[in-house]
Scaffold this motif. Sequence first.
Motif, mmCIF file in Angstrom:
data_model
loop_
_atom_site.group_PDB
_atom_site.id
_atom_site.type_symbol
_atom_site.label_atom_id
_atom_site.label_comp_id
_atom_site.label_asym_id
_atom_site.label_seq_id
_atom_site.Cartn_x
_atom_site.Cartn_y
_atom_site.Cartn_z
ATOM 1 N N THR A 260 75.093 15.198 78.693
ATOM 2 C CA THR A 260 74.567 16.404 78.194
ATOM 3 C C THR A 260 73.830 16.477 79.001
ATOM 4 N N LYS B 43 70.307 19.120 79.946
ATOM 5 C CA LYS B 43 69.248 19.572 78.784
ATOM 6 C C LYS B 43 68.144 20.655 80.219
ATOM 7 N N HIS C 122 72.217 14.036 81.817
ATOM 8 C CA HIS C 122 72.647 12.576 81.566
ATOM 9 C C HIS C 122 73.860 12.213 81.367
ATOM 10 N N PHE D 70 76.060 10.220 79.057
ATOM 11 C CA PHE D 70 75.899 9.460 77.834
ATOM 12 C C PHE D 70 77.192 9.001 77.921
ATOM 13 N N VAL E 169 66.296 22.392 71.164
ATOM 14 C CA VAL E 169 65.733 21.795 70.815
ATOM 15 C C VAL E 169 64.215 21.240 70.424
ATOM 16 N N ASN F 230 69.454 21.939 75.369
ATOM 17 C CA ASN F 230 70.806 21.200 75.075
ATOM 18 C C ASN F 230 71.628 22.057 75.295
HETATM 19 C C1 LIG Z 1 69.301 16.606 74.186
HETATM 20 O O1 LIG Z 1 69.231 15.602 75.060
HETATM 21 C C2 LIG Z 1 68.875 14.953 75.348
HETATM 22 C C3 LIG Z 1 69.464 13.842 76.552
HETATM 23 O O2 LIG Z 1 69.390 14.731 77.878
HETATM 24 C C4 LIG Z 1 68.649 13.393 74.261
HETATM 25 O O3 LIG Z 1 67.609 12.139 75.043
HETATM 26 C C5 LIG Z 1 68.182 14.313 73.196
HETATM 27 O O4 LIG Z 1 68.451 13.383 71.676
HETATM 28 C C6 LIG Z 1 69.220 15.223 73.040
HETATM 29 N N1 LIG Z 1 68.436 16.540 71.827
HETATM 30 C C7 LIG Z 1 69.125 16.760 70.717
HETATM 31 C C8 LIG Z 1 68.526 17.408 70.120
HETATM 32 O O5 LIG Z 1 70.403 16.842 70.731
#
Ligand SMILES: *[C@@H]1O[C@H](CO)[C@@H](O)[C@H](O)[C@H]1NC(C)=O
Length: 464
Positions: free
Chosen positions: A63, A65, A83, A85, A212, A233
């Motif tokens: 992800t 951000k 990140h 994951f 987000v 994101n």
């Molecule tokens: C957006 O990304 C962050 C980590 O980069 C994550 O913790 C978060 O849940 C994400 N939000 C959504 C709505 O996907």
Amino acid sequence: MGFHIPGNPMSQSCMRFEHNTHCRQYQHEMLGKMRFVISAFFFLMMFSYTAAYDPLDPNGNITIKWDIMSWTPDGYVAVVTMHNFQMYRHIISPGWTLGWTWAKKEVIWSMVGAQTTEQGDCSKFKGNIPHCCKKTPTVVDLLPGVPYNQQFSNCCKGGVVSSWGQDPAASVSAFQVSVGLAGTSNKTVKLPKNFTLLGPGPGYTCGIAKIVPPTNFLTPDRRRKTQALMTWNVTCTYSQLRARKNPSCCVSFSSFYNETITPCPSCACGCQNKNNCVQSDSKLLSMVGINTPRKDNVPLLQCTHHMCPVRVHWHLKINYKDYWRVKVSITNFNYRLNYTLWTLVVQHPNLNNVTQVFSFDYKPLVPYESINDTGMFYGMKFYNDQLMEAGPFGNVQSEVLFQKDNSFTFKQGWAFPRKVYFNGDECMLPLPETYPFLPNSAHQNLLAFSTFISSVIFLLVTVW
Ligand SMILES: *[C@@H]1O[C@H](CO)[C@@H](O)[C@H](O)[C@H]1NC(C)=O
Ligand SMILES: *[C@@H]1O[C@H](CO)[C@@H](O)[C@H](O)[C@H]1NC(C)=O
Ligand SMILES: *[C@@H]1O[C@H](CO)[C@@H](O)[C@H](O)[C@H]1NC(C)=O
Ligand SMILES: *[C@@H]1O[C@H](CO)[C@@H](O)[C@H](O)[C@H]1NC(C)=O
Ligand SMILES: *[C@@H]1O[C@H](CO)[C@@H](O)[C@H](O)[C@H]1NC(C)=O
Ligand SMILES: *[C@@H]1O[C@H](CO)[C@@H](O)[C@H](O)[C@H]1NC(C)=O
Ligand SMILES: *[C@@H]1O[C@H](CO)[C@@H](O)[C@H](O)[C@H]1NC(C)=O
């Protein structure tokens, strides 16, 4: 004939073979079952190679951000955080490359903790020249050891990012970017499009950026919470099929009860490069520079019949009364690559009862709450977390002790893994019909002898 491990709770262990006398009849049944297994195997192979979704890590993704930290007279300053994951797929050297397409005529005034690979055409600027004027900037991490004022938290690791499962603290990479000629409020800002991620090779596909809820930050003393002005994101997922046409690793088997080694399938990783490989006894090897990585990351493989850069070997080593022991080794056949990090994922029904893993770290992966049949092995920090280039040091190995599951058997290849992944890519297993068979008439002495033989063979296999 008994096997004793000093200091082990099972010192009364013995070599015991269940249903020896039924073996012959059994191999008959086995052949029939094998046909089924083979077709199932091919079906599964096809399935797992076409799906972008990884059944052993269903929620794995990277992800990216963007947090807007401040608005500027002509744009904004954002912190971009990547990140990883994914449980076991990391980004190895030479690291990630991130790209996107600006929605309008944005430019990058400056960056901290990363840089674009090209500046592009900034000729219409006078005085202050932007860092990058390209419509589609390509960003890479800085190398370790850059001056302090160019660093940012979680930056400057040469783009190397650990997997979430191996080291969550090192699974983050971040940089700061100042964007100009952009929107200056959350109503006028336009989200970048067409994100691309190399990690370091192809395989990732990124979705569209989505706004987000703004990220919350704690001040260092943890007494005050601040929040981003706006956050979006982008999620990128990996598909092995998109990454490469052929597998990049294969698996071989051996056992104490049969001296035959089941090799990797021939051309498991494709034989197109068969003419560019190097014999391990070749004069070329003494040439200086053979171990120098090339810019395009083209591998230089040791010649093998499988032509895989990596082989995983699974050896059934000892059968105790209540336990059984496996030796696992991973061999690197690429002269031009040191794996700075590695992971090995194995799916086997007895992984719910791992008693001890001797010289790797181990973590169960439980992708579906009810099934505990998958786990990841990775190197111990500063001991064997690097897998060196092909050659005398190009292998790592460990032993695993299992407590026998209720369904434990040496029959029908039960004791061999169902799936093996190296660095997040699925390895090609041998065809089930080639798995080491139980001997027809198994005398204990013969068994003990072949244990010895296969250990010797195993040694030879791992050394050569
Ligand atoms: C957006 O990304 C962050 C980590 O980069 C994550 O913790 C978060 O849940 C994400 N939000 C959504 C709505 O996907
Ligand atoms: C934009 O900012 C306003 C306040 O200035 C806020 O009410 C609104 O929720 C924000 N919208 C987004 C998408 O962040
Ligand atoms: C995004 O990429 C696609 C395919 O690569 C291309 O067709 C499209 O024009 C790109 N969009 C923008 C805004 O550059
Ligand atoms: C691998 O690491 C060793 C020791 O750090 C180094 O001597 C060698 O050149 C490296 N090989 C490659 C291919 O980078
Ligand atoms: C899965 O099995 C391991 C032993 O290999 C055990 O330590 C772990 O607690 C098990 N996890 C679950 C969720 O059952
Ligand atoms: C481990 O194996 C023993 C013997 O079969 C069994 O009783 C026990 O429940 C197993 N443990 C797990 C976590 O499955
Ligand atoms: C060992 O396994 C092979 C198949 O991999 C089989 O052909 C052979 O007969 C087995 N050897 C013995 C002694 O059973």
